[in-house]
Design an enzyme around this catalytic site. Structure first.
Site, PDB file in Angstrom:
ATOM      1  N   ARG A 144       0.850  -1.184   0.000  1.00 14.91           N
ATOM      2  CA  ARG A 144       0.000   0.000   0.000  1.00 14.91           C
ATOM      3  C   ARG A 144       0.891   1.241   0.000  1.00 14.91           C
ATOM      4  O   ARG A 144       2.059   1.174   0.350  1.00 14.91           O
ATOM      5  CB  ARG A 144      -0.922   0.010   1.220  1.00 14.91           C
ATOM      6  CG  ARG A 144      -1.876  -1.184   1.277  1.00 14.91           C
ATOM      7  CD  ARG A 144      -2.699  -1.166   2.544  1.00 14.91           C
ATOM      8  NE  ARG A 144      -3.631  -2.286   2.598  1.00 14.91           N
ATOM      9  CZ  ARG A 144      -3.367  -3.476   3.138  1.00 14.91           C
ATOM     10  NH1 ARG A 144      -2.169  -3.691   3.691  1.00 14.91           N
ATOM     11  NH2 ARG A 144      -4.256  -4.436   3.147  1.00 14.91           N
ATOM     12  N   LYS A 169      -1.931  -2.545   7.454  1.00 22.08           N
ATOM     13  CA  LYS A 169      -3.345  -2.401   7.778  1.00 22.08           C
ATOM     14  C   LYS A 169      -3.737  -3.426   8.835  1.00 22.08           C
ATOM     15  O   LYS A 169      -3.406  -4.603   8.719  1.00 22.08           O
ATOM     16  CB  LYS A 169      -4.186  -2.590   6.511  1.00 22.08           C
ATOM     17  CG  LYS A 169      -5.635  -2.176   6.673  1.00 22.08           C
ATOM     18  CD  LYS A 169      -6.350  -2.213   5.341  1.00 22.08           C
ATOM     19  CE  LYS A 169      -7.798  -1.738   5.478  1.00 22.08           C
ATOM     20  NZ  LYS A 169      -8.499  -1.742   4.171  1.00 22.08           N
ATOM     21  N   ARG A 278      -0.967  -1.639  -6.958  1.00 18.21           N
ATOM     22  CA  ARG A 278      -1.141  -2.794  -6.068  1.00 18.21           C
ATOM     23  C   ARG A 278      -2.132  -3.788  -6.685  1.00 18.21           C
ATOM     24  O   ARG A 278      -1.907  -4.994  -6.661  1.00 18.21           O
ATOM     25  CB  ARG A 278      -1.631  -2.304  -4.702  1.00 18.21           C
ATOM     26  CG  ARG A 278      -2.016  -3.390  -3.709  1.00 18.21           C
ATOM     27  CD  ARG A 278      -2.359  -2.731  -2.375  1.00 18.21           C
ATOM     28  NE  ARG A 278      -3.167  -3.563  -1.496  1.00 18.21           N
ATOM     29  CZ  ARG A 278      -2.667  -4.435  -0.618  1.00 18.21           C
ATOM     30  NH1 ARG A 278      -1.370  -4.615  -0.530  1.00 18.21           N
ATOM     31  NH2 ARG A 278      -3.469  -5.132   0.172  1.00 18.21           N
ATOM     32  N   HIS A 301      -4.072  -9.528   3.109  1.00 18.05           N
ATOM     33  CA  HIS A 301      -5.514  -9.611   3.300  1.00 18.05           C
ATOM     34  C   HIS A 301      -5.842 -10.597   4.418  1.00 18.05           C
ATOM     35  O   HIS A 301      -5.284 -11.699   4.460  1.00 18.05           O
ATOM     36  CB  HIS A 301      -6.204 -10.074   2.011  1.00 18.05           C
ATOM     37  CG  HIS A 301      -6.227  -9.028   0.946  1.00 18.05           C
ATOM     38  ND1 HIS A 301      -6.443  -9.322  -0.390  1.00 18.05           N
ATOM     39  CD2 HIS A 301      -6.067  -7.678   1.007  1.00 18.05           C
ATOM     40  CE1 HIS A 301      -6.413  -8.205  -1.095  1.00 18.05           C
ATOM     41  NE2 HIS A 301      -6.195  -7.198  -0.274  1.00 18.05           N
TER      42      HIS A 301
END
Length: 339
Positions: A144, A169, A278, A301
């Protein structure tokens, strides 16, 4: 014995209490900025009434206003709700009841913008210097934007050909690819950072912001080369709390503007952004046969269903299906559009 009572200290303002509660839980700076913004807008919408005087009814009214009058997305409305729940639960020590009658914003499903190899080449050709190196990192590692900006010297592992992404994240660490094509350029960048840091130290500066309580555990860490930013800003600043002269990383808007300008010059009609690189990284890996679990880990993720979105934009047409019209024999005049 005479006892003297201490004077009553003024109570911190509400938003200062919110900031303190967020920082005590080690939320990111972006989350803090977002929550503060939503709480401020909520108070202004309710004619500057103090939130302690309000509850489920007023929160529900504000969320409905966002969905109906402001027409925000479902994710934006959820973010606003999260900020207000945090305010009542962790600052005002008040639990909100059931939010009845709230109009929910309609969820939308958007496909990610993905560039073709030829478009990536044209984009990179219009970039140079630090901006090109950053763009190649985004495309070659799947990071990111802020993960890339916050890279520190110690996070680049040339021996293992990998990059350690710290506090991504969800405040999670992960490992991703170090693209071989920029390996030597990245070495040169770190050598330049080393020389810059030595000059800063000689000038009485050389400090860098550290995460959480590391500065208290290792007081000298803030001046070590390993903790310095890979992409430092051109100017230093004096930290108000410590009085030390620090150097921050370059601002993300620098690369965002460069990508927009480069895509315009390259005549790419898609809405190109840093995040599109990305998306392209993930799609290209799936195109080359890498399994979706590997791609999920590289992207960071939590749920594989998030990664599954890229299967819908593989460069084989919609869902990889060949149009029946491509196999239909047509006379030359019909193919040319003449009846």
């Amino acid at each position: 014995m005479v006892t003297t009572s201490l004077p009553d200290l003024p109570k911190p303002r509400l938003l200062d209490q919110v900031r303190a509660a967020i920082r005590a839980r080690h939320y990111s700076r972006r989350t803090e900025k977002s929550y503060i913004g939503w709480i401020r807008r909520y108070i202004l919408y309710q004619k500057k009434r103090h939130p302690i005087e309000m509850g489920e009814k007023e929160v529900g009214e504000y969320l409905t206003y966002l969905a109906t009058s402001r027409r925000v997305s479902a994710s934006t409305q959820t973010q606003a709700l999260s900020a207000l729940l945090f305010l009542y639960r962790h600052v005002l020590d008040k639990e909100l009841g059931e939010l009845k009658g709230v109009v929910r914003a309609k969820p939308t499903r958007r496909l990610p913008v993905v560039l073709s190899p030829e478009e990536v080449y044209r984009l990179m050709r219009e970039l140079d210097g630090t901006n090109r190196l950053l763009a190649m990192l985004l495309y070659g590692s799947g990071m990111r934007l802020m993960e890339c900006m916050r890279l520190r010297v110690k996070d680049i592992d040339f021996a293992m050909n990998q990059i350690v992404v710290r506090a991504g994240k969800g405040n999670k660490d992960r490992v991703t690819i170090l693209p071989g094509v920029i390996r030597e350029e990245l070495r040169g960048r770190i050598d330049a950072v080393r020389r810059l840091h030595e000059r800063d130290v000689s000038a009485g500066a050389g400090w860098v912001e550290l995460p959480m309580a590391i500065e208290h555990k290792w007081p000298t860490a803030a001046r070590e080369i390993g903790w310095q930013w890979v992409f430092p800003a051109s100017r230093t600043y004096v930290d108000s709390s410590t009085g030390r002269r620090r150097r921050h990383h370059i601002h993300e808007s620098v690369l965002q503007r460069a990508i927009k300008e480069a895509s315009r010059r390259a005549r790419i009609d898609k809405p190109v952004s840093c995040h599109a690189l990305r998306h392209t990284f993930a799609t290209d890996l799936l195109e080359h046969g890498y399994d979706i679990r590997t791609v999920q880990e590289l992207l960071g993720h939590t749920d594989v269903s998030t990664t599954m979105i890229y299967t819908h934009v593989l460069k084989r047409g919609a869902a990889g299906v060949r149009s029946p019209a491509d196999g239909l024999y047509l006379p030359r005049d019909l193919k040319a559009g003449r009846a």
